[in-house]
Design a protein around this motif. Sequence first.
Motif, PDB file in Angstrom:
ATOM      1  N   UNK A  35      46.751  69.709  45.086  1.00  0.00           N
ATOM      2  CA  UNK A  35      47.127  69.536  43.685  1.00  0.00           C
ATOM      3  C   UNK A  35      45.927  69.174  42.828  1.00  0.00           C
ATOM      4  N   UNK A  36      46.054  69.378  41.525  1.00  0.00           N
ATOM      5  CA  UNK A  36      44.975  69.039  40.588  1.00  0.00           C
ATOM      6  C   UNK A  36      44.882  67.527  40.474  1.00  0.00           C
ATOM      7  N   UNK A  43      50.251  65.395  35.423  1.00  0.00           N
ATOM      8  CA  UNK A  43      50.672  64.278  36.260  1.00  0.00           C
ATOM      9  C   UNK A  43      49.502  63.801  37.101  1.00  0.00           C
ATOM     10  N   UNK A  44      49.467  62.508  37.328  1.00  0.00           N
ATOM     11  CA  UNK A  44      48.371  61.934  38.119  1.00  0.00           C
ATOM     12  C   UNK A  44      48.774  61.752  39.577  1.00  0.00           C
ATOM     13  N   UNK A  45      49.966  62.187  39.949  1.00  0.00           N
ATOM     14  CA  UNK A  45      50.468  61.956  41.293  1.00  0.00           C
ATOM     15  C   UNK A  45      49.589  62.583  42.384  1.00  0.00           C
ATOM     16  N   UNK A  46      49.048  63.824  42.215  1.00  0.00           N
ATOM     17  CA  UNK A  46      48.183  64.371  43.274  1.00  0.00           C
ATOM     18  C   UNK A  46      46.952  63.514  43.557  1.00  0.00           C
ATOM     19  N   UNK A  47      46.375  62.920  42.519  1.00  0.00           N
ATOM     20  CA  UNK A  47      45.210  62.052  42.739  1.00  0.00           C
ATOM     21  C   UNK A  47      45.631  60.777  43.461  1.00  0.00           C
ATOM     22  N   UNK A  48      46.769  60.212  43.088  1.00  0.00           N
ATOM     23  CA  UNK A  48      47.257  59.006  43.740  1.00  0.00           C
ATOM     24  C   UNK A  48      47.639  59.280  45.185  1.00  0.00           C
ATOM     25  N   UNK A  49      48.249  60.450  45.436  1.00  0.00           N
ATOM     26  CA  UNK A  49      48.623  60.823  46.802  1.00  0.00           C
ATOM     27  C   UNK A  49      47.385  61.006  47.665  1.00  0.00           C
ATOM     28  N   UNK A  50      46.356  61.664  47.125  1.00  0.00           N
ATOM     29  CA  UNK A  50      45.101  61.837  47.864  1.00  0.00           C
ATOM     30  C   UNK A  50      44.490  60.484  48.194  1.00  0.00           C
ATOM     31  N   UNK A  51      44.550  59.586  47.251  1.00  0.00           N
ATOM     32  CA  UNK A  51      44.000  58.243  47.449  1.00  0.00           C
ATOM     33  C   UNK A  51      44.715  57.518  48.582  1.00  0.00           C
ATOM     34  N   UNK A  52      46.044  57.583  48.580  1.00  0.00           N
ATOM     35  CA  UNK A  52      46.816  56.925  49.635  1.00  0.00           C
ATOM     36  C   UNK A  52      46.493  57.529  51.000  1.00  0.00           C
ATOM     37  N   UNK A  53      46.386  58.851  51.039  1.00  0.00           N
ATOM     38  CA  UNK A  53      46.149  59.537  52.301  1.00  0.00           C
ATOM     39  C   UNK A  53      44.789  59.170  52.886  1.00  0.00           C
ATOM     40  N   UNK A  54      43.765  59.142  52.054  1.00  0.00           N
ATOM     41  CA  UNK A  54      42.419  58.802  52.528  1.00  0.00           C
ATOM     42  C   UNK A  54      42.390  57.377  53.085  1.00  0.00           C
ATOM     43  N   UNK A 112      40.207  72.887  35.860  1.00  0.00           N
ATOM     44  CA  UNK A 112      40.317  74.335  36.000  1.00  0.00           C
ATOM     45  C   UNK A 112      39.864  74.872  37.351  1.00  0.00           C
ATOM     46  N   UNK A 113      39.365  74.050  38.219  1.00  0.00           N
ATOM     47  CA  UNK A 113      38.838  74.557  39.487  1.00  0.00           C
ATOM     48  C   UNK A 113      39.928  74.574  40.553  1.00  0.00           C
ATOM     49  N   UNK A 114      39.635  75.234  41.673  1.00  0.00           N
ATOM     50  CA  UNK A 114      40.552  75.235  42.805  1.00  0.00           C
ATOM     51  C   UNK A 114      40.517  73.871  43.479  1.00  0.00           C
ATOM     52  N   UNK A 115      41.640  73.165  43.560  1.00  0.00           N
ATOM     53  CA  UNK A 115      41.617  71.809  44.148  1.00  0.00           C
ATOM     54  C   UNK A 115      41.270  71.791  45.627  1.00  0.00           C
TER      55      UNK A 115
END
Length: 391
Positions: A35-36, A43-54, A112-115
């Motif tokens: 996700x972006x 939405x900021x959820x993809x960044x928060x999800x990535x943070x939790x996963x890491x 705009x980039x590929x996540x």
Amino acid sequence: MDCANLWKFVLIMCVVAPDSAQETQLQAHLEHFDGVRNPMAATDEPRLEARRYIKDKFRELGLNVHSQTFNTVLKPLYEERTVTGENIVGVAAGTVGGPVVVVGADYDTPLQSSPLEDNGAGVAALLEVARHFMHETARGGSFEQLNTVVFVAFDLNVKTYGNNHPGKPGSYHFLHQWLWPYINQTSNNFAGAIILDSITKFSTQFDSQYVLQEFKDAFPKAASSIANSGNKGDFLAMFTREDSRSIHLANTFTANYEKDRKARMFRLQPMPVRDGLSFVGVLEMFNHQSHYPFWSFRPSEELVPLPALLLTDTDVYRMSMDVCDRPCTPAAFLTRGREGFITKAIDAVTNTLLNLQTKRLPVSATSGGAGGTTTPLLFITCIAVISRIIL
């Protein structure tokens, strides 16, 4: 297909044939980075999800996890906006206290980039380097860790969002506010950083690598090498400074990258940066990635450049041989070519850390540690397949 081409085809397939466990791990990681991840997104959820996963993965590996929050400034339109970012730091502490090595990657992404391409795969590679390193230095592994390794996922690299954003990126805040105090404010306690930023584009097609005239002026040897290969995007670029500690770090990485057969397929292209006017025209190629705060570090009025390698496919200056239409799923994205290219970087970074920060244990002291990440059995199997086909 004639005999010579058959040999070539099967050998290439062997070189890039994925380790099934490695491929599974990479795809599992990428599922969390599709996700972006940008505070200006809907939405900021993809960044928060990535943070939790890491964080979860760092903890699973046994790293000492730190969260470093910081504020930076964006300017989406006409008004400045303060946003909060969070760098995620995983520390594998050494027993001796020698110079620290950092391995880092940005986990946010431009709008705009590929996540997955920028820079999900870089973070997945970071997690895999950490996994391999911790496996090799665990009880029963082949190495004893001596010096500390710091794995870090940077947030909010605002320099990739556009030129109008005035804030400092996450790597800048990590270096000034976390790492510099951690190494007791002396560069003698720092051996260097390895930054993974856009490491998926690989192409054996002619003219898939775009080379600026300014690039030719700044990197004449690299430009000549690329031209001689037909301007193919078939290499991993390594940007580095030319001070003695940077050269040592670069040489160690190069030796590990080029020591196995995959280097024939995925070659390494050194790009040494010398001070001078010839580099002004190409600064935009590499001054927005997270290695640059290390090169331009000023803890006070005095410039204290720190050794750091940038590993990259050169991003917008290269066309990929594998096209993945959006929305691109992790399964579709992780082609055999991409998996092989990413894995080559993972192997080389891991073995560089083992060379610099550990000592190999006597065979009798281990219980079957991997002793590296390559698998000779794969090559033997491939030769057997070729022989059956030919005969």
